[in-house]
Design a protein around this motif. Sequence first.
Motif, PDB file in Angstrom:
ATOM      1  N   LYS A   1     -50.138  14.276 -63.873  1.00 64.46           N
ATOM      2  CA  LYS A   1     -49.753  12.980 -63.317  1.00 64.46           C
ATOM      3  C   LYS A   1     -48.606  13.189 -62.337  1.00 64.46           C
ATOM      4  O   LYS A   1     -47.679  13.940 -62.602  1.00 64.46           O
ATOM      5  CB  LYS A   1     -49.330  12.014 -64.423  1.00 64.46           C
ATOM      6  N   SER A   2     -48.711  12.502 -61.181  1.00 63.62           N
ATOM      7  CA  SER A   2     -47.723  12.653 -60.115  1.00 63.62           C
ATOM      8  C   SER A   2     -46.772  11.470 -60.097  1.00 63.62           C
ATOM      9  O   SER A   2     -47.172  10.325 -60.313  1.00 63.62           O
ATOM     10  CB  SER A   2     -48.417  12.768 -58.755  1.00 63.62           C
ATOM     11  N   ILE A   3     -45.506  11.768 -59.841  1.00 63.77           N
ATOM     12  CA  ILE A   3     -44.476  10.742 -59.676  1.00 63.77           C
ATOM     13  C   ILE A   3     -43.756  11.034 -58.370  1.00 63.77           C
ATOM     14  O   ILE A   3     -43.326  12.165 -58.138  1.00 63.77           O
ATOM     15  CB  ILE A   3     -43.466  10.766 -60.838  1.00 63.77           C
ATOM     16  N   THR A   4     -43.657  10.027 -57.518  1.00 67.62           N
ATOM     17  CA  THR A   4     -42.941  10.205 -56.258  1.00 67.62           C
ATOM     18  C   THR A   4     -41.836   9.170 -56.154  1.00 67.62           C
ATOM     19  O   THR A   4     -41.843   8.145 -56.838  1.00 67.62           O
ATOM     20  CB  THR A   4     -43.888  10.069 -55.055  1.00 67.62           C
ATOM     21  N   SER A   5     -40.886   9.461 -55.288  1.00 70.55           N
ATOM     22  CA  SER A   5     -39.796   8.510 -55.059  1.00 70.55           C
ATOM     23  C   SER A   5     -40.348   7.224 -54.461  1.00 70.55           C
ATOM     24  O   SER A   5     -41.350   7.232 -53.734  1.00 70.55           O
ATOM     25  CB  SER A   5     -38.756   9.134 -54.132  1.00 70.55           C
ATOM     26  N   PRO A   6     -39.752   6.056 -54.776  1.00 74.79           N
ATOM     27  CA  PRO A   6     -40.219   4.770 -54.234  1.00 74.79           C
ATOM     28  C   PRO A   6     -40.309   4.804 -52.706  1.00 74.79           C
ATOM     29  O   PRO A   6     -39.367   5.213 -52.028  1.00 74.79           O
ATOM     30  CB  PRO A   6     -39.158   3.775 -54.710  1.00 74.79           C
ATOM     31  N   GLY A   7     -41.485   4.414 -52.169  1.00 74.96           N
ATOM     32  CA  GLY A   7     -41.694   4.406 -50.733  1.00 74.96           C
ATOM     33  C   GLY A   7     -42.119   5.733 -50.154  1.00 74.96           C
ATOM     34  O   GLY A   7     -42.282   5.851 -48.935  1.00 74.96           O
TER      35      GLY A   7
ATOM     36  N   SER B   1     -41.747   7.846 -47.099  1.00 73.31           N
ATOM     37  CA  SER B   1     -40.598   7.285 -46.397  1.00 73.31           C
ATOM     38  C   SER B   1     -39.345   7.436 -47.263  1.00 73.31           C
ATOM     39  O   SER B   1     -39.414   7.806 -48.437  1.00 73.31           O
ATOM     40  CB  SER B   1     -40.835   5.795 -46.097  1.00 73.31           C
ATOM     41  N   LEU B   2     -38.180   7.124 -46.673  1.00 67.16           N
ATOM     42  CA  LEU B   2     -36.936   7.224 -47.411  1.00 67.16           C
ATOM     43  C   LEU B   2     -36.881   6.161 -48.496  1.00 67.16           C
ATOM     44  O   LEU B   2     -37.386   5.048 -48.322  1.00 67.16           O
ATOM     45  CB  LEU B   2     -35.751   7.048 -46.467  1.00 67.16           C
ATOM     46  N   TYR B   3     -36.274   6.497 -49.631  1.00 67.79           N
ATOM     47  CA  TYR B   3     -36.130   5.478 -50.674  1.00 67.79           C
ATOM     48  C   TYR B   3     -34.953   4.567 -50.345  1.00 67.79           C
ATOM     49  O   TYR B   3     -34.071   4.909 -49.558  1.00 67.79           O
ATOM     50  CB  TYR B   3     -35.952   6.114 -52.050  1.00 67.79           C
ATOM     51  N   ASN B   4     -34.952   3.386 -50.976  1.00 69.98           N
ATOM     52  CA  ASN B   4     -33.935   2.378 -50.699  1.00 69.98           C
ATOM     53  C   ASN B   4     -32.657   2.633 -51.486  1.00 69.98           C
ATOM     54  O   ASN B   4     -32.623   3.443 -52.409  1.00 69.98           O
ATOM     55  CB  ASN B   4     -34.466   0.976 -51.027  1.00 69.98           C
TER      56      ASN B   4
ATOM     57  N   THR C   1     -31.521   7.152 -59.921  1.00 70.66           N
ATOM     58  CA  THR C   1     -30.595   6.141 -59.414  1.00 70.66           C
ATOM     59  C   THR C   1     -30.201   6.481 -57.988  1.00 70.66           C
ATOM     60  O   THR C   1     -30.096   7.658 -57.620  1.00 70.66           O
ATOM     61  CB  THR C   1     -29.319   6.065 -60.277  1.00 70.66           C
ATOM     62  N   SER C   2     -29.984   5.438 -57.169  1.00 70.24           N
ATOM     63  CA  SER C   2     -29.450   5.608 -55.811  1.00 70.24           C
ATOM     64  C   SER C   2     -28.297   4.628 -55.642  1.00 70.24           C
ATOM     65  O   SER C   2     -28.302   3.524 -56.191  1.00 70.24           O
ATOM     66  CB  SER C   2     -30.536   5.365 -54.761  1.00 70.24           C
ATOM     67  N   SER C   3     -27.292   5.027 -54.879  1.00 70.24           N
ATOM     68  CA  SER C   3     -26.098   4.203 -54.704  1.00 70.24           C
ATOM     69  C   SER C   3     -26.318   3.121 -53.655  1.00 70.24           C
ATOM     70  O   SER C   3     -27.329   3.108 -52.944  1.00 70.24           O
ATOM     71  CB  SER C   3     -24.915   5.081 -54.310  1.00 70.24           C
ATOM     72  N   ALA C   4     -25.331   2.219 -53.530  1.00 69.43           N
ATOM     73  CA  ALA C   4     -25.432   1.127 -52.559  1.00 69.43           C
ATOM     74  C   ALA C   4     -25.395   1.638 -51.124  1.00 69.43           C
ATOM     75  O   ALA C   4     -25.906   0.991 -50.204  1.00 69.43           O
ATOM     76  CB  ALA C   4     -24.298   0.131 -52.795  1.00 69.43           C
ATOM     77  N   SER C   5     -24.798   2.803 -50.916  1.00 71.99           N
ATOM     78  CA  SER C   5     -24.698   3.347 -49.560  1.00 71.99           C
ATOM     79  C   SER C   5     -25.657   4.513 -49.337  1.00 71.99           C
ATOM     80  O   SER C   5     -25.482   5.304 -48.426  1.00 71.99           O
ATOM     81  CB  SER C   5     -23.260   3.818 -49.304  1.00 71.99           C
ATOM     82  N   SER C   6     -26.659   4.599 -50.192  1.00 68.20           N
ATOM     83  CA  SER C   6     -27.555   5.741 -50.133  1.00 68.20           C
ATOM     84  C   SER C   6     -28.565   5.614 -49.005  1.00 68.20           C
ATOM     85  O   SER C   6     -29.114   4.548 -48.754  1.00 68.20           O
ATOM     86  CB  SER C   6     -28.292   5.890 -51.470  1.00 68.20           C
ATOM     87  N   TYR C   7     -28.807   6.736 -48.339  1.00 68.00           N
ATOM     88  CA  TYR C   7     -29.880   6.834 -47.352  1.00 68.00           C
ATOM     89  C   TYR C   7     -30.703   8.069 -47.711  1.00 68.00           C
ATOM     90  O   TYR C   7     -30.740   9.049 -46.992  1.00 68.00           O
ATOM     91  CB  TYR C   7     -29.315   6.947 -45.937  1.00 68.00           C
ATOM     92  N   GLY C   8     -31.326   8.040 -48.867  1.00 68.40           N
ATOM     93  CA  GLY C   8     -31.980   9.200 -49.431  1.00 68.40           C
ATOM     94  C   GLY C   8     -33.259   9.576 -48.740  1.00 68.40           C
ATOM     95  O   GLY C   8     -33.768   8.855 -47.885  1.00 68.40           O
ATOM     96  N   THR C   9     -33.796  10.723 -49.134  1.00 70.81           N
ATOM     97  CA  THR C   9     -35.049  11.191 -48.565  1.00 70.81           C
ATOM     98  C   THR C   9     -36.179  11.012 -49.571  1.00 70.81           C
ATOM     99  O   THR C   9     -36.816   9.964 -49.576  1.00 70.81           O
ATOM    100  CB  THR C   9     -34.918  12.663 -48.126  1.00 70.81           C
ATOM    101  N   SER C  10     -36.412  11.993 -50.472  1.00 70.72           N
ATOM    102  CA  SER C  10     -37.575  11.855 -51.338  1.00 70.72           C
ATOM    103  C   SER C  10     -37.551  12.872 -52.473  1.00 70.72           C
ATOM    104  O   SER C  10     -36.769  13.815 -52.470  1.00 70.72           O
ATOM    105  CB  SER C  10     -38.854  12.059 -50.527  1.00 70.72           C
TER     106      SER C  10
END
Length: 605
Positions: free
Chosen positions: A36-42, A45-48, A120-129
């Motif tokens: 089973k595969s799990i990917t970052s939201p979106g 694209s970059l996650y929120n 978890t991602s922070s309020a100022s996060s501009y993450g990748t994946s």
Amino acid sequence: MAVNAIAVMLLAVLLPLRDTNADACGNYMQLSNLTKSITSPGYPSLYNSSLSCEWRINASSPDHLVGVLYVAQFESKNCQHGSLSFYDGSDNSSGLLLQLCGTDRGGILSCGNTMYIQFTSSASSYGTSFVLTANNTERCRGTFIATPQMTNFTIPGIPYVSYRNLNCKWIITSANENHTVQVKSRRLVYFGPSSQSCTCDVVRVYNGNTTEADQFLGEYCSTQMPNFYSSKNSLLLVLTTDANTTSFGLQMQYSSRPEGHCSRTHSIYNTPIYILSPGYPSSYGSNRTCRIYLNGIISPNMRLDVLTADMEGTYPQCDTESVRLFAATGDMGSNYLAGKICGNSSISPIGPYYSNGLFKEVVFKSNSDTKGMAFRIRVSPTSRKVIPHQSDNCGPQFRNATAHPNILSSPGYPGMSGYEDNCIWKVTASNPKMMVRIVVIDSDVPFFEWVRCDYSVTFYNGPSIFNDTIFSWCGDSKPTLQSTGSAMTIQFQTRYYSSDLKGFRLKYFTTNETYRCGGTVNVTTVGNRTLTGQYENSQDCHWTIHAPANMAIQVKVTNLNPYVKPMAPPKTCNADYVEIYDGSFDNISSSTGKWCGQYSEGFIN
């Protein structure tokens, strides 16, 4: 985007059968035979920002574990803007297995049948994946069938990481019930704290399908890579890890061995191994000849203890069945008979036996009438040294020095008596207040100087080879040496036999005069002279070399230790050095240089 491409490639190559769960922010998963595969939201694209996602993954049964492969890229390595945490259980109150920040890839394995993952991602996060792949993985136990073909075996399941409180068992059984099993360690991947004593994460090996103490074959950990051999048709591996999170992986090979193939080689690391006779504890079979070679890896010195002996034959004749122990004499590598065992443990010596060299050999022979269970032997590394066996043609070992010089020659002088001689002579002054002086009269040059020494001679300052070394040489050196006390020990060892060599000849006598190195040397155009200095504390030796009129003098500075690879001298030599001057000691015109360290140089004019 490069990380995303890698993640897609990883999934496409390794996981052709999968059930995708693309970009959901959390889910409950029940694993089966499909991954089973799990990917970052979106994804891709970059996650929120300000995300909190949870996945709870259950293995298909209590007999299975959850394995997860991951490829992740976060903004920072300190987890301030985003992280992915893996817990060994159903929620984040369970033990934390791993927390990912920055860029990473690898695999992780649960200890139980449930894993909890939190992102978890922070309020100022501009993450990748990130991309995860969950697998239903068997617990670290099982049964394997061994055939004559060598088979690869990895535990507990590379590329996953083995973690806390594991207790894994594997049974390897020969397909032919009359064959035995061998296991060869190919590589041990261990990233946790070093455990040289094997008290934390360790693999233990047993003979047969039991963990009884008398069937224990040995254990290993860290970067050791020993081999193990059963005396029955099966062998048991037990892996245990402690409560600390460590990274541990093992690659091995196993195969079956025909019933009559009992010769083998063992590598001895820093933990003991146990050697069993064929069929132990049952009868060992008739007309057997087994040669067991032992190679010391951590230390060249080994100790051998006979734990059980039950054979035919009467000690000390041992003319029907026996175990013969051959020990190495030391650096030169020759072997000698250190002991023999037959009958049972009550009438036959059981050791301990010691070897100073890199190898030791155990030879077991049985006759046509077998009844006993033969032997069980323990081999351990040791720091203890023993006096090597004296060769038969060395002559008297103890020599009495008087004021009148006596002669001592190497065996067979002026020739070599044979291959791998080992002689130790203890020269003791007749008056305990006197000292022993040695003057080497003759010795010859070995073939291929600096590459091969056909023989070596070492002088020790006292009545034993465990005293301080005064001097050691092979070649054309003719030193004069003196003890500080009333005894000196001489050790002679041959490595090769050559009819072109004659060995050495020296004289020894007593003196009460303090030895002073140096002197006057006259050289001619015929032949050359070798000067040697006795390497002791606070030496100050001066040689004055005279040549015929209108002739120059050439000097070659040579490292006299044949076992050390020469190297260039340091830029400065402040202590322990040789310095050469142009001119006499009272009228020095210039210094041609200093030499120290291990050094070999061409002639200096």
